[in-house]
Design a protein around this motif. Structure first.
Motif, short mmCIF file in Angstrom:
data_model
loop_
_atom_site.label_atom_id
_atom_site.label_comp_id
_atom_site.label_asym_id
_atom_site.label_seq_id
_atom_site.Cartn_x
_atom_site.Cartn_y
_atom_site.Cartn_z
N GLY A 95 0.81 -1.21 0.00
CA GLY A 95 0.00 0.00 0.00
C GLY A 95 0.84 1.26 0.00
O GLY A 95 2.02 1.25 -0.36
N ASP A 96 0.25 2.35 0.41
CA ASP A 96 0.96 3.63 0.46
C ASP A 96 1.97 3.61 1.60
O ASP A 96 1.69 3.14 2.70
CB ASP A 96 -0.01 4.78 0.65
CG ASP A 96 -0.92 4.97 -0.57
OD1 ASP A 96 -0.47 4.60 -1.67
OD2 ASP A 96 -2.05 5.46 -0.39
N ILE A 97 3.14 4.16 1.33
CA ILE A 97 4.18 4.24 2.34
C ILE A 97 4.71 5.68 2.39
O ILE A 97 4.56 6.44 1.43
CB ILE A 97 5.35 3.29 2.02
CG1 ILE A 97 5.92 3.60 0.63
CG2 ILE A 97 4.92 1.85 2.14
CD1 ILE A 97 7.19 2.83 0.30
N PRO A 98 5.31 6.07 3.50
CA PRO A 98 5.92 7.42 3.56
C PRO A 98 7.01 7.53 2.49
O PRO A 98 7.78 6.60 2.27
CB PRO A 98 6.51 7.48 4.97
CG PRO A 98 5.80 6.42 5.74
CD PRO A 98 5.45 5.35 4.77
N ARG A 99 7.06 8.66 1.81
CA ARG A 99 8.05 8.88 0.77
C ARG A 99 9.20 9.72 1.31
O ARG A 99 8.99 10.73 1.98
CB ARG A 99 7.43 9.59 -0.43
CG ARG A 99 6.20 8.92 -1.01
CD ARG A 99 6.51 7.63 -1.72
NE ARG A 99 7.31 7.85 -2.91
CZ ARG A 99 7.58 6.89 -3.80
NH1 ARG A 99 7.10 5.67 -3.63
NH2 ARG A 99 8.32 7.15 -4.86
N THR A 100 10.39 9.31 1.01
CA THR A 100 11.58 10.04 1.44
C THR A 100 11.82 11.19 0.48
O THR A 100 11.87 10.99 -0.73
CB THR A 100 12.80 9.11 1.45
OG1 THR A 100 12.51 7.97 2.28
CG2 THR A 100 14.03 9.83 1.98
N PRO A 101 11.99 12.41 0.99
CA PRO A 101 12.19 13.56 0.09
C PRO A 101 13.47 13.41 -0.73
O PRO A 101 14.46 12.83 -0.29
CB PRO A 101 12.28 14.75 1.06
CG PRO A 101 11.68 14.27 2.33
CD PRO A 101 11.94 12.80 2.40
N SER A 102 13.43 13.97 -1.95
CA SER A 102 14.61 13.97 -2.82
C SER A 102 14.60 15.22 -3.67
O SER A 102 13.54 15.74 -4.03
CB SER A 102 14.62 12.72 -3.73
OG SER A 102 15.68 12.79 -4.66
N ALA A 103 15.79 15.69 -4.01
CA ALA A 103 15.92 16.88 -4.85
C ALA A 103 15.67 16.57 -6.31
O ALA A 103 15.55 17.49 -7.13
CB ALA A 103 17.31 17.48 -4.68
N ILE A 104 15.60 15.30 -6.67
CA ILE A 104 15.35 14.92 -8.06
C ILE A 104 14.14 14.00 -8.11
O ILE A 104 13.73 13.44 -7.10
CB ILE A 104 16.59 14.22 -8.69
CG1 ILE A 104 16.90 12.92 -7.93
CG2 ILE A 104 17.80 15.14 -8.71
CD1 ILE A 104 18.01 12.09 -8.56
N ASP A 105 13.59 13.86 -9.30
CA ASP A 105 12.46 12.96 -9.49
C ASP A 105 12.99 11.54 -9.68
O ASP A 105 13.38 11.15 -10.78
CB ASP A 105 11.62 13.39 -10.69
CG ASP A 105 10.38 12.52 -10.85
OD1 ASP A 105 10.21 11.57 -10.05
OD2 ASP A 105 9.60 12.79 -11.79
N ARG A 106 13.03 10.77 -8.62
CA ARG A 106 13.59 9.43 -8.67
C ARG A 106 12.62 8.39 -9.23
O ARG A 106 13.00 7.23 -9.42
CB ARG A 106 14.06 9.00 -7.28
CG ARG A 106 15.26 9.81 -6.80
CD ARG A 106 15.73 9.39 -5.42
NE ARG A 106 16.95 10.10 -5.04
CZ ARG A 106 18.18 9.67 -5.28
NH1 ARG A 106 18.36 8.52 -5.91
NH2 ARG A 106 19.23 10.38 -4.90
N SER A 107 11.41 8.78 -9.47
CA SER A 107 10.45 7.83 -10.03
C SER A 107 10.68 7.59 -11.51
O SER A 107 10.13 6.65 -12.08
CB SER A 107 9.02 8.33 -9.81
OG SER A 107 8.79 9.52 -10.57
N VAL A 108 11.50 8.42 -12.14
CA VAL A 108 11.76 8.31 -13.57
C VAL A 108 13.03 7.48 -13.78
O VAL A 108 14.13 7.88 -13.38
CB VAL A 108 11.93 9.69 -14.23
CG1 VAL A 108 12.23 9.55 -15.70
CG2 VAL A 108 10.66 10.52 -14.00
N GLU A 109 12.87 6.34 -14.40
CA GLU A 109 14.03 5.49 -14.69
C GLU A 109 14.88 6.14 -15.77
O GLU A 109 14.36 6.57 -16.81
CB GLU A 109 13.57 4.11 -15.15
CG GLU A 109 14.71 3.15 -15.47
CD GLU A 109 14.20 1.80 -15.93
OE1 GLU A 109 14.80 1.23 -16.87
OE2 GLU A 109 13.21 1.31 -15.36
#
Length: 960
Positions: free
Chosen positions: A504-518
């Motif tokens: 399910g949904d989990i806490p997301r760790t902040p990042s300066a870049i969009d890490r969801s994009v491979e």
């Protein structure tokens, strides 16, 4: 990075967040008097004459404390990524043993942006796989990928480093506990002598020392691990400041540094706990322990003394001492225990130096029914001989020559280079320590050997552990106490069923870049198959050569069709015994003289008889190619056939046969081969049986040698630092003397039959695991459907962690540590086979899942599966020719099956052309469960009755 400069070079293009620690260097290793220095002539004109390795590296540190080491290697279009944490089982606490290794398993499974199983799916798409390992002092994670997938791999690794911990759930932890417990059952509980290290280490290391427990941990401690423990361990030990990242291979340094900065630099450092100083390892008195092993067939005595940590000045001499005591026919232990007293087929010793301590170990696995008191007396006699005779300079030179060869071999792949650089960075604080490490080994003197023997071994307290077959306690060393060994009972329903639910949904760790994009792929590498020289020599010997001057090494294999196939069915084991005796001296050299001649050249020479071939293979320093091949000629054409040595070889083989009878995996392999091939000779063990070995004579060996070892059946494969004309010249004597003759008749190939299809069971009472072998006789490798069928199997069980069998039985259910399937044909039909070992009390459930996955593989196969399969075979070719071993494998395929040198590229094209309908048709044709043998080797009392429910007929019980 300059490959030639030995002076610090300027470092350009540094990003602001990187602090420079070391400039690029070209590390030229001058390896002492045994080596010919760069530019000198080799002794026989072979190879380049250079005995040095250039290992350029650049080391720096990110602002968050992560150590980075880069190494350029242009030999193949691949890159190795090795991420190593300075944490292993030594950082655990009692009551939570096995946690570092359990955490290694968890670290692969999920991260915020890859998703569950995302790393495995990514590695499949890029044509690779991922793996890792844990020891007492470090945990590593690694991949070798085509160079155009390097950014993707760094992105994925960084997601694990900084964006992992929120994805671990109670379900995932519960499942992975079962996987690790299965690994322990497979590697420890269900193996002969599997509990040895547990017994030795508890006696050798004092209370409070972290080497006292095993890396795998205990089942009780694994069960006790909680989700809070996972978070605490991650917080303490998995900060980037406790990690070293090595990238080695065909890389652009500036670009790689940019990627590392982008993906890793923002991950925050965390405090790492101070590890307490471990207590001193000192024994006040000798400890004698014994254990009656459920699976052991032979008595074994192990002696262990406290040693020294790695890189300690005495660690080098202790390592060499172990070899001069036992490794070779002239050594005192071989002379006394093997030759004179006839107590055992061999003796082994070693000094295991680790970060916090070392363990010097001596081990003798005796012949059946020999009392270990006799063995102990012989050990004392061998030590006395060493004390009186010492070791000669020539013997020391022989040992060092082997070390030189092993040193070169450790650099044969980019992953090997990455591992070495990580090891030295973490534990010596210097990636370039490789030169000093070898120099200190080669500097060991005979006086050093005597000194460390007197300091650490002579008259020193030690641990003596006897492992004997169950019910044979009288064979143990006298005065031994019974060791504490925990063996897991088989209890139906002992584990709760596992269901790994969507996190399910989990806490997301902040990042300066969009890490969801491979990240995208880079420019695709151009793969060119190696140039292969092919010839047929005057006596009919086929010759296949690949020249490769990256290392001053040559690897070779002389393969003759035959082996077991040409044995007399009434005298099985002749080919194997001949292979055993060919290195027992020649007509003009004693066994000791032959061994010394081989090892002084820095060479290895192995003779092997398999089911379908007889081979002589080895590795040598390039400069010594000619004298090494002259020894091959002598071994092949001038056998000694010494009656005394023949009897020693016979006893060695009998001992191996006895040992196989106690190994569940060996029992499974032997029984499966028998069921698969019926009355064909390939149903038999190439070693023979105790009865057949006893009946074989030297005349049988002479007859086989004269009849079966013909150049017309042979191909010589060579890869390494030698030109084709040099190889021909070095083989000239063999070609002239090895005369062609009439070729022997071979038996017809085995025929597929459904007569043994159904359930079969071999009883191993009390086995905590069931070993599974499932399959049928399919087709030869040369069959036009063999490669398409192999592609069909990839998603089923040939794709490693991404395969369906692994995903379901390991990742979803936690039933097994590993499972695979594949087609294994040769020039004769071979099997389709599923292999695994599962927790005993889920034997039926595992078989039901395998039945479903195999039987429905074709109907469930999708376009997405096909795309993943195509990508893997297209991109995996980048690793096809990396090592000398890879090149030898290519040459062997060419000689055996007539394949072209670019067969890997053609296979990728063939995989690309397959459609989903093709795959489904192939699965329907070749994956029919009702044609298959379903073999279980395990505890019949608890499991044989249960598997009847599988619906494949009555169970046939087989004797052990």
């Amino acid at each position: 990075m300059s490959p030639v400069s030995i002076l610090p070079a300027p470092v350009g293009g540094m990003t602001p967040r990187i602090r420079r620690l070391a400039a690029p260097l070209a590390l030229i290793l001058a390896l002492g008097p045994l080596l010919v220095l760069a530019g000198c002539e080799p002794e026989d004109g072979n190879g380049s004459g250079e005995a040095s390795i250039e290992l350029p590296f650049e080391r720096y540190e990110l602002d968050n404390g992560m150590q980075v080491v880069l190494h350029v290697d242009r030999s193949d279009p691949v890159a190795a990524v090795a991420l190593t944490y300075h944490v292993g089982s030594a950082r655990e606490v009692e009551g939570r043993t096995g946690f570092a290794h359990l955490f290694e398993h968890l670290f692969f499974l999920d991260s915020e942006n890859l998703g569950p199983g995302g790393l495995d799916r990514l590695m499949t798409r890029v044509g690779s796989s991922t793996n890792g390992s844990t020891n007492r002092d470090r945990t590593n994670y690694f991949e070798v990928v085509p160079r155009d997938a390097l950014e993707k791999t760094l992105w994925a690794e960084s997601d694990k480093v900084g964006f992992f911990i929120n994805t671990v759930t109670e379900d995932v932890l519960a499942k992975e506990k079962q996987v690790v417990k299965n690994e322990k059952r497979q590697g420890v509980d269900n193996q002969p002598y599997g509990h040895l290290n547990y017994v030795v280490d508890r006696a050798l290391y004092p209370e409070g020392h972290p080497y006292r427990w095993q890396v795998i941990g205990s089942l009780e401690d694994l069960d006790a691990a909680t989700l809070d423990d996972v978070h605490t361990f991650h917080e303490q030990w998995y900060g980037p400041n406790n990690a070293t990242l090595v990238v080695a291979g065909d890389i652009d340094v500036a670009q790689t540094r940019e990627w590392i900065e982008r993906y890793f630099a923002e991950i925050p450092a965390r405090p790492t706990p101070e590890s307490p100083e471990p207590p001193e390892v000192r024994l006040e008195e000798t400890v004698r322990l014994m254990h009656e092993d459920r699976l052991a067939q032979l008595p074994q005595l192990t002696l262990a003394w406290p040693g020294v940590p790695q890189y300690h000045p005495d660690s080098y001499a202790l390592g060499i001492l172990a070899r001069v005591l036992t490794d070779g026919r002239r050594t005192p232990f071989h002379q006394v225990i093997v030759e004179e007293e006839g107590l055992a087929p061999g003796v082994s010793a070693g000094h295991g130096a680790q970060e916090l301590a070392g363990r010097f170990q001596l081990q003798v696995r005796a012949y059946a029914d020999r009392e270990l008191d006799e063995v102990m007396e012989a050990i004392e006699s061998a030590f006395a001989r060493f004390e009186s005779e010492g070791v000669s300079e020539r013997e020391l030179t022989r040992v060092k020559a082997g070390i030189e060869r092993s040193f070169y071999q450790s650099f044969s792949s980019v992953l090997g280079k990455a591992f070495q650089l990580a090891q030295y960075t973490i534990f010596a604080d210097d990636p370039g320590y490789v030169s000093e490490d070898l120099e200190r080994t080669l500097a060991v003197t005979t006086d050093d050997l005597v000194r460390v023997y007197e300091t650490y071994l002579k008259d020193q307290p030690h641990v003596a552990v006897s492992f004997v077959p169950r019910g044979r306690g009288e064979l143990a060393l006298s005065g031994s106490s019974v060791a504490e060994v925990v063996e897991e009972p088989i209890v139906e329903g002992a584990e709760e069923p596992i269901e790994v639910r969507d996190r399910g949904d989990i806490p997301r760790t902040p990042s300066a870049i969009d890490r969801s994009v491979e990240p995208p792929f880079g420019d695709p590498p151009v793969l060119n198959p190696p140039r292969v020289e092919v010839d047929t020599l005057a006596n009919g010997l086929a010759l296949y050569i690949i020249e490769d001057d990256e290392l001053p090494l040559v690897q070779f294999n002389l393969r003759m069709e035959g082996g077991l196939l040409l044995d007399d069915p009434d005298r099985i084991g002749v080919a194997n015994l001949l292979a055993e005796t060919l290195t027992e001296g020649t007509a003009n050299r004693t066994p000791e003289e032959l061994e010394e001649a081989i090892e002084l050249l820095g060479a290895t020479l192995n003779v092997n008889a398999g089911r379908e071939s007889f081979s002589i293979s080895g590795t040598t320093l390039a400069r010594n190619l000619r004298p090494t091949l002259e020894l091959v000629e002598e071994v092949l054409l001038e056998p000694r056939f010494d009656p005394e040595r023949f009897e020693i070889a016979r006893m060695r083989v009998q001992t191996r046969i006895q040992q196989r009878a106690g190994n569940p995996n060996a029992l499974a392999d032997d029984t499966f081969a028998s069921l698969l091939h019926g009355d064909h000779i390939l149903a038999r063990d190439p070693q023979g049986s105790l009865a057949s070995i006893e009946a074989i004579t030297l005349d049988d060996l002479r007859e086989y040698h004269g009849r079966a070892l013909r150049p017309g059946l042979a191909a010589f494969h060579l890869a390494g630092d030698a030109r084709p004309d040099q190889v021909r010249d070095a083989l000239a004597g063999l070609v002239e003397r090895w005369e062609p003759g009439d070729l022997p008749d071979f038996p017809p190939p085995p025929e597929a039959s459904d007569r043994e299809a159904g359930l079969h069971f071999v009883d191993v009472p009390g086995a905590p695991q069931s070993v599974l072998r499932i399959g049928y006789l399919a087709m030869p490798r040369s069959h036009p459907d063999f490669w398409p069928a192999t592609v069909t199997n990839f998603r089923l069980g040939g794709g490693g962690f991404a395969s369906e069998l692994t995903q379901v039985l390991r990742e979803q259910r936690g039933y097994t540590y590993g499972i695979s399937s594949g087609f294994r044909g040769t020039t004769r039909p071979g099997p389709f086979q599923v292999s695994s070992a599962v927790r005993a009390n889920v034997t039926l459930e595992s078989l039901e899942l395998i039945l479903d996955l195999v039987g429905n593989h074709g109907t469930r196969f999708t376009e997405e599966d096909l795309e993943a399969t195509r990508n893997f075979y297209l991109r995996n070719n980048a690793m096809a020719f990396e090592t000398l071993g890879d090149k030898i494998g290519l040459l062997a395929e060419m000689s055996a099956y007539g394949f072209p040198a670019d067969i890997a590229l053609r296979r990728a094209d063939e995989a690309e052309a397959l459609t989903v309908d093709d795959i489904r048709a192939l699965a329907d044709r070749y994956l029919d469960p009702e044609r298959m043998i379903w073999l279980v080797v395990g505890d019949a009392a608890s499991q044989a009755g249960r598997v009847d429910a599988l619906g494949l007929g009555e169970v046939t019980l087989h004797p052990r």
